[in-house]
Design an enzyme around this catalytic site. Sequence first.
Site, PDB file in Angstrom:
ATOM      1  N   HIS A 115       0.822  -1.217   0.000  1.00 15.74           N
ATOM      2  CA  HIS A 115       0.000   0.000   0.000  1.00 15.74           C
ATOM      3  C   HIS A 115       0.856   1.267   0.000  1.00 15.74           C
ATOM      4  CE1 HIS A 115      -4.179  -1.366   0.215  1.00 15.74           C
ATOM      5  NE2 HIS A 115      -3.692  -2.423   0.831  1.00 15.74           N
ATOM      6  N   ASP A 156       2.650   1.933  -3.060  1.00 18.27           N
ATOM      7  CA  ASP A 156       2.944   2.315  -4.461  1.00 18.27           C
ATOM      8  C   ASP A 156       2.204   3.593  -4.840  1.00 18.27           C
ATOM      9  OD1 ASP A 156       0.483   0.947  -4.482  1.00 18.27           O
ATOM     10  OD2 ASP A 156       0.917  -0.187  -6.307  1.00 18.27           O
ATOM     11  N   GLY A 181      -8.939 -12.929  -6.487  1.00 21.98           N
ATOM     12  CA  GLY A 181      -9.118 -12.639  -5.061  1.00 21.98           C
ATOM     13  C   GLY A 181      -8.051 -13.227  -4.157  1.00 21.98           C
ATOM     14  N   GLY A 192      -4.998 -12.213  -4.073  1.00 20.92           N
ATOM     15  CA  GLY A 192      -4.003 -11.186  -3.761  1.00 20.92           C
ATOM     16  C   GLY A 192      -2.728 -11.338  -4.566  1.00 20.92           C
ATOM     17  N   SER A 250      -4.487 -11.239 -10.237  1.00 16.90           N
ATOM     18  CA  SER A 250      -4.990 -11.784 -11.500  1.00 16.90           C
ATOM     19  C   SER A 250      -5.476 -10.642 -12.381  1.00 16.90           C
ATOM     20  CB  SER A 250      -6.117 -12.788 -11.237  1.00 16.90           C
ATOM     21  OG  SER A 250      -7.139 -12.183 -10.493  1.00 16.90           O
ATOM     22  N   GLU A 285      -7.410  -0.110 -15.086  1.00 21.75           N
ATOM     23  CA  GLU A 285      -7.989  -0.580 -13.809  1.00 21.75           C
ATOM     24  C   GLU A 285      -8.726   0.563 -13.086  1.00 21.75           C
ATOM     25  OE1 GLU A 285      -6.175  -3.735 -12.041  1.00 21.75           O
ATOM     26  OE2 GLU A 285      -7.154  -3.503 -10.101  1.00 21.75           O
ATOM     27  N   ASP A 311       1.452  -3.670  -9.496  1.00 22.59           N
ATOM     28  CA  ASP A 311       1.069  -4.952 -10.104  1.00 22.59           C
ATOM     29  C   ASP A 311       1.319  -4.950 -11.609  1.00 22.59           C
ATOM     30  OD1 ASP A 311       0.203  -5.190  -7.545  1.00 22.59           O
ATOM     31  OD2 ASP A 311      -1.921  -5.345  -8.014  1.00 22.59           O
ATOM     32  N   TYR A 335     -10.147  -0.121  -0.486  1.00 24.78           N
ATOM     33  CA  TYR A 335      -8.881   0.275  -1.121  1.00 24.78           C
ATOM     34  C   TYR A 335      -8.943   1.758  -1.486  1.00 24.78           C
ATOM     35  CZ  TYR A 335      -4.803   0.092  -4.156  1.00 24.78           C
ATOM     36  OH  TYR A 335      -3.555   0.309  -4.706  1.00 24.78           O
TER      37      TYR A 335
HETATM   38  C1  GLA Z   1      -3.252  -3.938  -5.002  1.00 22.22           C
HETATM   39  C2  GLA Z   1      -2.988  -2.782  -5.963  1.00 22.22           C
HETATM   40  C3  GLA Z   1      -1.540  -2.348  -5.931  1.00 22.22           C
HETATM   41  C4  GLA Z   1      -1.042  -2.119  -4.508  1.00 22.22           C
HETATM   42  C5  GLA Z   1      -1.438  -3.290  -3.602  1.00 22.22           C
HETATM   43  C6  GLA Z   1      -1.134  -3.011  -2.166  1.00 22.22           C
HETATM   44  O1  GLA Z   1      -2.587  -5.088  -5.419  1.00 22.22           O
HETATM   45  O2  GLA Z   1      -3.332  -3.132  -7.280  1.00 22.22           O
HETATM   46  O3  GLA Z   1      -1.364  -1.192  -6.712  1.00 22.22           O
HETATM   47  O4  GLA Z   1      -1.491  -0.904  -3.996  1.00 22.22           O
HETATM   48  O5  GLA Z   1      -2.818  -3.599  -3.702  1.00 22.22           O
HETATM   49  O6  GLA Z   1       0.227  -2.843  -1.993  1.00 22.22           O
END
Ligand code: GLA
Length: 386
Positions: free
Chosen positions: A36, A38, A121, A123, A126, A159, A171, A221
């Site tokens: 969290h 980025d 889901g 983490g 995907s 996204e 990601d 988020y």
């Molecule tokens: C998700 C988001 C990323 C990042 C993570 C938490 O995967 O897509 O950009 O913020 O949560 O680190």
Amino acid sequence: MLNEVSKKVRDIFKENYSSTPHLYYSPGRINFIGEHIDYNDGFVMPAAINKGIYYAIALNNTEEINFTSVDFNEKLTINTRDIKKMTGWKNYVLSVVNEFLLLKKEVKGFDCVFGGDIADGAGISSSAAVEGGLAFGINELFNFGLNRKELALLCQRAEHNFPGVMCGIMDQYANMFGKKDNVILLDCRSVEHEYFPLKLEGYEIVLINTKVHHNLASSEYNVRRKQCEQGLEILKKEKGINSFRDIKSSNELLPFKDKMGDKVYDRCKYVVEEILRTQQAAKLLQQNNLSEFGKLMFDTHEGLSKLYEVSCKELDFLVEKARENKDVIGSRMMGGGFGGCTINIIKKESIKDFLSDATVAYQKKFQIEPEVIEVQIGDGTNEISI
Ligand code: GLA
């Protein structure tokens, strides 16, 4: 060499269309530390994994795009002039097409079958894998000439747009820039990276999937992101800084606690600490000091659970189990939170015992069978031969 999943994708394409498709592989990711942050100007340490999404795509000389999602067993046919927001997986693929159109890149009709071996889901992103594989394929097939960084940024915008998740760049970047056996140290402010080889000597990375994915994930988020923006606004005004990175200790936040309120203060405290922790962790990993590195992973979990409040009882339970075992030198929740996986660094000879202990206890407590996911660090999105 094609695996089961890619063969299935290719074969379903062949059953439905007469042309020969191009085949693309687009990986999911893990993240060692830097969660969290980025979208908060921090550093992150992700790597692409050897599991992801496969795409079979061929141009069809029409104005129609035909999607088949193997995993959802659903199809969608849409005219290139009708691209719009929908729901579920459709939002992700359509948003990618839409981003090309927004760049005035003329996307024509194509046939596309996709499916993978990463759970939604869990983490391990995907969604970035779905976006990255399609963006890469479209870019190649239409010769649009975007480079990997431009594609990662395009996928991030995708996204944000139709799915409405205001994610950072981690990601999508890991998906495009992954390199076998290497960790990516990504500076999310400059969007530049360096690689360093991961030497785990005697240890292994194991993911445990809680198999829960609480609905809050995407709405909370965006709430976290907003709270960080609010906190930063106050710091900009009152302290004259531009970024959380300009703060060298979370004590510097104390004078602004009242103005921020407890929640925003806690979020900012976590962010400042995690930015410092990740820089420290990067040094330790480069020096192969795994045990100190692992301690920082536990600290990250504590922060994500108590200050950032993106963990859940299932994740906390698995990390607690890891903490009780001296051969698990680091463990924490990974990714956006509210479910999904923990990432663990475990001494090789203790993996079996730890996993059987932790999974049995988890199942007893939650009546859910967790999934152990073995991953290796792999390359980023690419075409593969059919
Ligand atoms: C998700 C988001 C990323 C990042 C993570 C938490 O995967 O897509 O950009 O913020 O949560 O680190």
